[in-house]
Design an enzyme around this catalytic site. Structure first.
Site, short mmCIF file in Angstrom:
data_model
loop_
_atom_site.label_atom_id
_atom_site.label_comp_id
_atom_site.label_asym_id
_atom_site.label_seq_id
_atom_site.Cartn_x
_atom_site.Cartn_y
_atom_site.Cartn_z
CD GLU A 152 -2.92 0.88 2.44
OE1 GLU A 152 -3.31 1.89 3.04
OE2 GLU A 152 -3.27 -0.28 2.75
CG ASP B 258 -1.67 4.54 2.80
OD1 ASP B 258 -2.15 3.91 1.85
OD2 ASP B 258 -1.63 4.12 3.96
CD GLU C 170 -4.70 7.36 5.84
OE1 GLU C 170 -5.66 6.59 5.89
OE2 GLU C 170 -3.85 7.46 6.77
CD GLU D 83 3.45 5.61 10.79
OE1 GLU D 83 4.68 5.62 11.06
OE2 GLU D 83 2.65 4.82 11.29
CD1 TRP E 97 -8.31 7.34 13.93
CD2 TRP E 97 -6.63 8.49 13.03
NE1 TRP E 97 -8.33 7.11 12.58
CE2 TRP E 97 -7.30 7.78 12.00
CE3 TRP E 97 -5.51 9.26 12.71
CZ2 TRP E 97 -6.92 7.88 10.66
CZ3 TRP E 97 -5.13 9.35 11.37
CH2 TRP E 97 -5.83 8.66 10.37
#
Length: 291
Positions: free
Chosen positions: A101, A103, A105, A130, A195
């Site tokens: 994956e 990402d 976001e 991240e 979150w």
């Protein structure tokens, strides 16, 4: 802005048969609305798509095709106003417990406060890589282009053609890299008030619903996996020497300067700098994070 990316995509030898594609077709042709009932809409003759979130449900879509290497561009205009608690996700993903994956976001915020752009890379089911950024513009006022350049040697995250992150292939250090599993394009708008904004301290204000994000300008210069065909788009070159790929770095000096500028002034979190999270030492790929 000068063009600093060479969009040539290396395609390595694959067991899967691959079909080259360079498409900017309509959303009707390229995507399926997958959940959220009426909250996802394709309009303007297939040139525009919107996703909405209300108290009952969010919404999402996915690509009809699966991709294995290439450049994916999408223009987004994010939820305006008080978007706290909402997440607009735009990503590539395969399926299964050992999925890959890549990402983007977009974590919403209170009116007047900046979105957080959260990026991550999963390989063989493992993520936790991240990096987070503020943007240097208001992503709710106009459309902006968010791009992923995925090649066997690295992944480049770009915003309006400015590189913000490079994740290099570090398989020689024992770090998995997404290069064998075809991935579809997905996007969704959903409630993550536990979150998303200030660690869940700021909740979704449902009096502002429905929340809506808009999409246009999809383009994929990529290879798609398909049986019964063996053609790659001529925009891409495959170069092999003794079975190994030989390709130049995609970022020139200007691109590397832009990358450093973003990471110096707009990066707000980097897992490769989180001593509290990794008191015994950073992951091995952090040792070779330079472009």
């Amino acid at each position: 802005m000068g063009q600093f990316l060479n969009l040539t995509v290396l395609v390595t030898a694959l067991v899967l048969t691959m079909v080259g594609t360079a498409c900017s077709g309509s959303f009707n042709e390229e995507f399926d609305l997958t959940w959220g009932e009426h909250r996802g809409k394709i309009f303007s003759g297939g040139k525009m798509l919107s996703l909405s979130l209300d108290r009952v449900s969010g919404s999402g879509f996915k690509s009809k095709k699966e991709y294995l290497f290439g450049r994916i561009d999408m223009q987004l205009k994010l939820v305006a106003g008080n978007s706290a608690g909402t997440v607009t996700a735009y990503y590539l993903s395969s399926e299964g417990p050992t999925h890959d994956e890549i990402d983007f976001e977009f974590l919403g915020n209170e009116t007047g406060k900046p979105y957080v752009l959260h990026t991550n890379v999963f390989a063989q089911g493992k993520g936790n890589r991240e990096q987070q950024f503020y943007l240097w513009f208001d992503p709710t006022k106009n459309f902006h282009t968010y791009s992923l350049v995925w090649r066997p040697q690295h992944i480049i995250f770009m915003v309006d053609n400015v590189p913000i992150r490079v994740f290099n292939n570090a398989e020689q250090l024992g770090v998995p890299f997404p290069k064998k599993q075809p991935m579809r394009i997905y996007s969704s708008l959903w409630n993550a008030e536990d979150w998303a904004t200030r660690g869940g301290l700021v909740k979704t204000d449902w009096s502002k619903a429905p929340f809506t994000a808009y999409y246009r300008g999809f383009n994929a210069a990529a290879c798609t996996v398909s049986s019964g065909s063996s053609f790659c788009d001529p925009k891409f070159r495959s170069t092999f020497s003794n079975g190994e790929s030989q390709v130049p770095n995609e970022l020139n000096a200007y691109g590397r300067r832009r990358l450093r500028w973003v990471q110096k002034y707009f990066m707000i979190y980097d897992y490769c700098s989180d001593l509290k999270r990794f008191p015994q030492g950073f992951p091995p790929e952090c040792r070779r994070s330079r472009v």
